[in-house]
Design a protein around this motif. Structure first.
Motif, PDB file in Angstrom:
ATOM      1  N   ILE A  61      81.446  -8.641  81.725  1.00  0.00           N
ATOM      2  CA  ILE A  61      80.615  -8.236  82.858  1.00  0.00           C
ATOM      3  C   ILE A  61      80.396  -6.737  82.716  1.00  0.00           C
ATOM      4  O   ILE A  61      81.331  -5.953  82.892  1.00  0.00           O
ATOM      5  N   GLU A  62      79.183  -6.339  82.373  1.00  0.00           N
ATOM      6  CA  GLU A  62      78.887  -4.919  82.177  1.00  0.00           C
ATOM      7  C   GLU A  62      78.136  -4.368  83.390  1.00  0.00           C
ATOM      8  O   GLU A  62      77.185  -4.986  83.883  1.00  0.00           O
ATOM      9  N   LEU A  63      78.556  -3.205  83.839  1.00  0.00           N
ATOM     10  CA  LEU A  63      77.939  -2.560  84.990  1.00  0.00           C
ATOM     11  C   LEU A  63      76.686  -1.815  84.559  1.00  0.00           C
ATOM     12  O   LEU A  63      76.749  -0.945  83.698  1.00  0.00           O
ATOM     13  N   TYR A  64      75.546  -2.157  85.161  1.00  0.00           N
ATOM     14  CA  TYR A  64      74.297  -1.458  84.876  1.00  0.00           C
ATOM     15  C   TYR A  64      73.953  -0.465  85.982  1.00  0.00           C
ATOM     16  O   TYR A  64      73.436   0.613  85.712  1.00  0.00           O
ATOM     17  N   SER A  65      74.228  -0.858  87.215  1.00  0.00           N
ATOM     18  CA  SER A  65      73.930   0.004  88.355  1.00  0.00           C
ATOM     19  C   SER A  65      74.913  -0.313  89.471  1.00  0.00           C
ATOM     20  O   SER A  65      75.221  -1.475  89.719  1.00  0.00           O
ATOM     21  N   GLY A  66      75.412   0.742  90.143  1.00  0.00           N
ATOM     22  CA  GLY A  66      76.424   0.548  91.178  1.00  0.00           C
ATOM     23  C   GLY A  66      77.695   1.289  90.798  1.00  0.00           C
ATOM     24  O   GLY A  66      77.711   2.094  89.870  1.00  0.00           O
TER      25      GLY A  66
END
Length: 206
Positions: free
Chosen positions: A167-172
């Motif tokens: 699960i990669e964070l793109y925004s937030g």
């Protein structure tokens, strides 16, 4: 900055259950799901100078694209990975087999990379081949990429299996990522993947 959670999952039924679940479908960006073959090659010097400086030099085919990546200042704990990252598009197919630091010449890390390598020769050290299933998620607080990689890592004449959910964070925020990951891990009994693909490759060389 790359921030992602990794989980070891070797049961395809669990993976399918996650991707097809109502809660995931409800936050999936339309038409964002795809499956693609990925072939990654890691380069280093004979004395593993880049690895010793906690830097990775990777060229990866992602479907029809070829991407060069530098990662550094990485840290990982309990499946949560944070590291600085630079990605550059590559048009020359030969760069997947022949290391060329010049692909990063327009980036802020080029001088550092050249200094670390010095007059040493780069060569292929680790290869990874996986089929990735991925989808873009937006839960109203953050945007993530949920992906599952299944394949193998090859190094030192040996190979090992790859089977991980990311699960990669793109925004937030990182907290948004951790909350989302904890909820998914609890529901599906997911175990943290404590070794990156690169580290798994290094372990094969030892």
């Amino acid at each position: 900055m790359e921030i992602e959670l990794k989980y070891h999952v070797d049961n395809r039924e669990v993976v399918d259950s996650i991707f097809e679940s109502e809660e995931i479908k409800a936050i999936t960006d339309p038409n964002s799901e795809e499956s693609l073959f990925m072939h990654a090659v890691y380069f280093d010097t004979a004395d593993r100078r880049l690895a010793r400086e906690l830097m990775t030099f990777r060229v990866r085919r992602e479907g029809e694209r070829l991407i060069g990546t530098l990662k550094w200042n990485g840290q990982g704990e309990n499946g949560l990975y944070e590291r600085e990252e630079i990605n550059v598009p590559i048009m020359d197919e030969s760069k997947l087999e022949t290391p060329d630091p010049e692909i990063f010449i327009e980036t802020p890390m080029y001088d550092t990379l050249r200094e670390i390598i010095g007059h040493r020769t780069l060569s292929k050290t680790i290869e990874v081949e996986v089929v990735r299933r991925e989808v873009r998620l937006d839960n109203g607080k953050a945007i993530f990429e949920l992906s599952y990689d299944e394949g193998k890592v090859m190094a030192g004449g040996k190979e090992g299996p790859i089977s991980e959910l990311e699960i990669e964070l793109y925004s937030g925020s990182k907290e948004d990522l951790e909350i989302f990951g904890e909820e998914l891990a609890e529901k599906y009994n997911l175990l943290p993947e404590t070794r990156s693909k690169f580290k798994q490759g290094l372990e094969l060389i030892k």
